[in-house]
Scaffold this motif. Structure first.
Motif, short mmCIF file in Angstrom:
data_model
loop_
_atom_site.label_atom_id
_atom_site.label_comp_id
_atom_site.label_asym_id
_atom_site.label_seq_id
_atom_site.Cartn_x
_atom_site.Cartn_y
_atom_site.Cartn_z
N TYR A 309 0.70 -1.36 0.14
CA TYR A 309 0.37 0.55 0.36
C TYR A 309 0.56 1.09 0.00
O TYR A 309 0.36 2.82 0.21
CB TYR A 309 -1.00 0.25 1.35
CG TYR A 309 -1.61 -1.24 1.71
CD1 TYR A 309 -3.10 -1.03 0.86
CD2 TYR A 309 -1.53 -2.28 2.09
CE1 TYR A 309 -3.35 -2.48 0.33
CE2 TYR A 309 -2.00 -2.78 2.32
CZ TYR A 309 -3.50 -3.82 1.47
OH TYR A 309 -4.25 -4.68 1.62
N GLY A 310 1.90 1.55 0.10
CA GLY A 310 3.12 2.46 0.04
C GLY A 310 3.08 3.74 -1.01
O GLY A 310 3.03 4.71 -0.82
N ALA A 311 3.17 3.11 -2.07
CA ALA A 311 2.56 3.51 -3.45
C ALA A 311 1.88 4.79 -3.33
O ALA A 311 1.61 5.50 -3.63
CB ALA A 311 2.61 3.10 -5.10
N LYS A 312 0.16 3.75 -3.22
CA LYS A 312 -1.19 4.53 -3.43
C LYS A 312 -1.69 4.94 -1.71
O LYS A 312 -2.27 5.95 -2.29
CB LYS A 312 -2.10 3.19 -3.32
CG LYS A 312 -2.41 2.43 -4.42
CD LYS A 312 -3.64 1.71 -4.29
CE LYS A 312 -4.69 1.40 -4.41
NZ LYS A 312 -5.26 0.45 -4.37
N ALA A 316 -0.53 7.28 4.72
CA ALA A 316 -0.94 6.02 5.85
C ALA A 316 -0.02 5.59 6.31
O ALA A 316 0.50 5.49 7.50
CB ALA A 316 -2.18 5.45 5.49
N VAL A 317 0.59 4.77 5.04
CA VAL A 317 1.86 4.10 5.29
C VAL A 317 3.06 4.62 6.50
O VAL A 317 3.32 3.40 7.19
CB VAL A 317 2.09 2.98 4.50
CG1 VAL A 317 3.28 2.15 4.39
CG2 VAL A 317 0.87 2.59 3.66
N ALA A 318 3.05 5.58 6.19
CA ALA A 318 4.36 6.20 7.39
C ALA A 318 4.23 6.54 8.40
O ALA A 318 4.64 6.39 9.29
CB ALA A 318 4.79 7.53 6.18
N LYS A 319 2.70 6.53 8.80
CA LYS A 319 2.35 6.29 9.94
C LYS A 319 2.44 5.30 11.33
O LYS A 319 2.58 5.03 12.70
CB LYS A 319 0.30 6.57 10.51
CG LYS A 319 0.77 8.35 10.05
CD LYS A 319 -1.07 8.09 10.32
CE LYS A 319 -0.88 9.48 10.08
NZ LYS A 319 -0.76 10.83 11.10
N ILE A 320 2.49 4.21 10.05
CA ILE A 320 2.90 2.64 10.91
C ILE A 320 4.35 2.39 11.45
O ILE A 320 4.94 2.07 12.11
CB ILE A 320 2.54 1.67 10.10
CG1 ILE A 320 0.82 2.31 10.12
CG2 ILE A 320 2.76 0.33 10.83
CD1 ILE A 320 0.02 0.62 9.56
N THR A 321 5.62 3.00 9.77
CA THR A 321 6.95 2.41 9.12
C THR A 321 7.65 3.20 9.83
O THR A 321 8.74 3.66 11.21
CB THR A 321 7.06 2.94 8.57
OG1 THR A 321 7.09 3.77 8.00
CG2 THR A 321 6.21 1.34 7.65
#
Length: 416
Positions: A309-312, A316-321
């Motif tokens: 899901y990182g590309a789309k 949102a993904v950055a908030k987890i990583t």
């Protein structure tokens, strides 16, 4: 539950309940009192004086007292006990006291719980009597002054709570969160700052501190934490909180030895807010991360979701990583504790009833009164809070034992 309301006679006019109900309640209460007295005397039959006479004997009955039961007011005569024993420590006579019908009691604990409940639901004190007069014996000893006395007592209890000594307590885990109970506080954006901890010895949860402050600000949190430090609170092993940066800056300043654990529920909400619409796949990926059986599996789940899901949904993904370690800190503690450590749910659960009961409140008389009412509702339910699972492991955590993926490392390795 039975509760003493007033001495003397009471009228029962206009009550729809049959007289046999009152008579049955009276007999039941009298039998319970007699049984308690007989048990008390039987346990002390061996106590005799120098003349061979019993020191504890029956002595008739007390004056008739009116008691409120579920059926209405009932007149009862409590048995008396002549206890001639003397307490060696105080030099005073021993006295028999029954919890069923204590001589000093005028209202039961349940009555005291009903009045705050009505008040917190928004019922004005002046409406108590008109509302409760529909119930048998419901208006006995009820008046607006009763609520005024109660709210004053709440404020005194809260003041004593804030200044109590905490040096005899050891909180291994601490949850911190800002709660909005919908009562009038000091400022428009104010909330109630809450600290809740797990005790080292028995794993029970206890309210540590409660104060008003701005949720996004560091200083109110720091003031609250410093106050706890002054009263004897030592660094917890793990602190669980949401994503408010002011909280974490304050925790790092006041309790530098603690480890942070970010709340997965709050983080999941933040991730969802970054998505254009509901994405079941992202939600499932987050669940696989915090429900994984080990840190390794959780890290792989996070990496897989980032690739998928990182590309789309990069934001949102950055908030987890971005907070990888702080989201997965609970894996270094006993597996039995994981369900408690992943979120700030212990605070949410404790304040759920507070939010419901203060939702329609009107006219709390200032900040002190508002905080006192919140403290009263939280304190009344504290005895029913669920202790942490695997309470015996809390002591090992504080002792410095090391856990890998929830499993205790061998003692030799811990010692090394």
């Amino acid at each position: 539950m039975l509760s003493v309301v007033t001495d003397g006679d009471s009228t029962q006019s206009g009550s729809p309940i049959d007289e046999s109900v009152w008579e049955g309640a009276r007999r039941l209460l009298a039998a319970a009192l007699e049984a308690k007295v007989n048990q008390y005397i039987a346990e002390l039959t061996a106590d005799i004086d120098d003349h061979g006479r019993h020191l504890v004997v029956r002595n008739g009955h007390h004056k008739a007292t009116t008691v409120v039961t579920a059926a209405g007011p009932v007149e009862v005569k409590a048995p008396r006990v002549n206890d001639r024993r003397v307490d060696d420590a105080t030099g005073e006579r021993e006295r028999f006291s029954s919890r069923i019908l204590a001589p000093w009691c005028r209202k039961s604990r349940r009555i005291y719980e009903v009045l705050p409940l009505l008040y917190l639901h928004g019922l004005p004190p002046g409406d108590f009597v008109p509302t409760l007069e529909q119930f048998p014996g419901g208006t006995a000893s009820l008046s607006p002054a009763t609520v005024t006395r109660l709210t004053k007592q709440w404020s005194e209890d809260h003041a004593a709570f804030r200044t109590r000594d905490l040096s005899d307590r050891d909180f291994v885990y601490v949850w911190a969160d800002g709660v909005h109970p919908q009562v009038r506080l000091g400022q428009a954006h104010s909330c109630v700052l809450v600290l809740l901890g797990v005790l080292r010895l028995d794993g029970t949860k206890e309210l540590i501190a409660l104060a008003e402050g701005l949720r996004e600000s560091t200083e109110p949190w720091a003031d609250l934490l410093r106050d706890c430090r002054r009263h004897g609170v030592r660094d917890p092993e793990l602190s669980i909180g949401d994503d408010v940066m002011g909280l974490w800056r304050a925790l790092a300043e006041v309790f530098p030895a603690m480890r942070p654990q970010r709340c997965w529920v709050h983080r999941s909400r933040n991730v969802t807010n970054c998505l254009p619409k509901a994405q079941p796949g992202v939600t499932k990926a987050m669940q696989e991360s915090y429900n994984a059986e080990s840190r390794t599996h959780a890290e792989k789940a996070i990496e897989a979701s980032a690739k998928t899901y990182g590309a789309k949904f990069s934001k949102a993904v950055a908030k987890i990583t971005e907070d990888w370690d702080q989201l997965l800190a609970f894996y270094d503690f006993p597996a039995e504790h994981w369900i408690h450590l992943r979120t700030t749910n212990p605070i949410e659960s404790a304040f759920s009833t507070v939010k419901l009961r203060t939702k329609v409140i009107r006219g709390a008389e200032g900040l002190a009164a508002a905080l006192a009412m919140v403290f009263e509702r939280v304190g009344s339910g504290q005895a029913r809070w669920r202790a942490i699972t695997g309470a015996h492991l809390v002591l090992l955590v504080r002792a410095g034992a090391r856990f890998e993926n929830g499993i205790l490392v061998e003692r030799s390795e811990v010692a090394a």
